[in-house]
Write a protein that holds these residues in place. Sequence first.
Motif, PDB file in Angstrom:
ATOM      1  N   THR A   1      41.704  70.818  42.353  1.00 25.16           N
ATOM      2  CA  THR A   1      42.754  69.903  41.901  1.00 25.16           C
ATOM      3  C   THR A   1      44.130  70.491  42.181  1.00 25.16           C
ATOM      4  O   THR A   1      45.028  69.794  42.666  1.00 25.16           O
TER       5      THR A   1
ATOM      6  N   VAL B   1      48.869  70.171  48.341  1.00 27.03           N
ATOM      7  CA  VAL B   1      48.881  69.471  49.630  1.00 27.03           C
ATOM      8  C   VAL B   1      49.640  68.155  49.500  1.00 27.03           C
ATOM      9  O   VAL B   1      50.436  67.786  50.382  1.00 27.03           O
ATOM     10  N   GLU B   2      49.403  67.426  48.391  1.00 26.16           N
ATOM     11  CA  GLU B   2      50.121  66.164  48.181  1.00 26.16           C
ATOM     12  C   GLU B   2      51.622  66.404  48.103  1.00 26.16           C
ATOM     13  O   GLU B   2      52.412  65.641  48.658  1.00 26.16           O
ATOM     14  N   HIS B   3      52.019  67.472  47.439  1.00 28.81           N
ATOM     15  CA  HIS B   3      53.450  67.795  47.348  1.00 28.81           C
ATOM     16  C   HIS B   3      54.016  68.082  48.732  1.00 28.81           C
ATOM     17  O   HIS B   3      55.109  67.619  49.089  1.00 28.81           O
ATOM     18  N   LYS B   4      53.265  68.845  49.530  1.00 27.17           N
ATOM     19  CA  LYS B   4      53.725  69.154  50.885  1.00 27.17           C
ATOM     20  C   LYS B   4      53.816  67.893  51.739  1.00 27.17           C
ATOM     21  O   LYS B   4      54.761  67.723  52.511  1.00 27.17           O
ATOM     22  N   VAL B   5      52.840  67.004  51.595  1.00 27.52           N
ATOM     23  CA  VAL B   5      52.860  65.748  52.353  1.00 27.52           C
ATOM     24  C   VAL B   5      54.062  64.904  51.922  1.00 27.52           C
ATOM     25  O   VAL B   5      54.755  64.319  52.768  1.00 27.52           O
ATOM     26  N   ASP B   6      54.308  64.843  50.607  1.00 25.02           N
ATOM     27  CA  ASP B   6      55.465  64.091  50.113  1.00 25.02           C
ATOM     28  C   ASP B   6      56.759  64.671  50.671  1.00 25.02           C
ATOM     29  O   ASP B   6      57.657  63.931  51.114  1.00 25.02           O
ATOM     30  N   THR B   7      56.877  65.996  50.658  1.00 23.93           N
ATOM     31  CA  THR B   7      58.069  66.656  51.191  1.00 23.93           C
ATOM     32  C   THR B   7      58.210  66.384  52.678  1.00 23.93           C
ATOM     33  O   THR B   7      59.303  66.064  53.176  1.00 23.93           O
TER      34      THR B   7
ATOM     35  N   THR C   1      56.975  63.845  54.343  1.00 24.18           N
ATOM     36  CA  THR C   1      57.302  62.424  54.518  1.00 24.18           C
ATOM     37  C   THR C   1      58.794  62.195  54.282  1.00 24.18           C
ATOM     38  O   THR C   1      59.454  61.479  55.044  1.00 24.18           O
TER      39      THR C   1
ATOM     40  N   ILE D   1      44.769  70.306  45.947  1.00 21.20           N
ATOM     41  CA  ILE D   1      45.075  68.936  46.371  1.00 21.20           C
ATOM     42  C   ILE D   1      46.487  68.567  45.945  1.00 21.20           C
ATOM     43  O   ILE D   1      47.248  67.949  46.714  1.00 21.20           O
ATOM     44  N   ALA D   2      46.867  68.953  44.726  1.00 17.95           N
ATOM     45  CA  ALA D   2      48.225  68.666  44.255  1.00 17.95           C
ATOM     46  C   ALA D   2      49.251  69.364  45.145  1.00 17.95           C
ATOM     47  O   ALA D   2      50.295  68.778  45.479  1.00 17.95           O
TER      48      ALA D   2
END
Length: 111
Positions: free
Chosen positions: A76, A82-88, A90, A79-80
Amino acid sequence: MTMLGVVSYFLKDLNSSIKQKETQQDKSLDGIKSEFSKLKEELPAKYVMKEDFNRVLHELKEDQARNLKELKDDQTRAIAGVEHKVDTLTRDVRDMLQLVSKLTGAGGKSE
């Protein structure tokens, strides 16, 4: 008198026979005792008591559940991250697109 001699002879013979049988039985009992002692020594190495088996099995299940929970928590967190990196990423890509569109004169709106 002869009869008494014959009876005493048979009684002595019977007595010696009984003593001989007792000696054989004592030897057999000693052998059984030694085999039983060996068995008592070997049993714990080969077999486990049911209570010990159940206790260890319960401990293993608890360890497995704890490890699974830790693994899920790690997953978890990963994944959080990775999601933060993807958001950054984007957001950075959107900012770059806006800058590129400003440079090219498209008005600064992203498509």
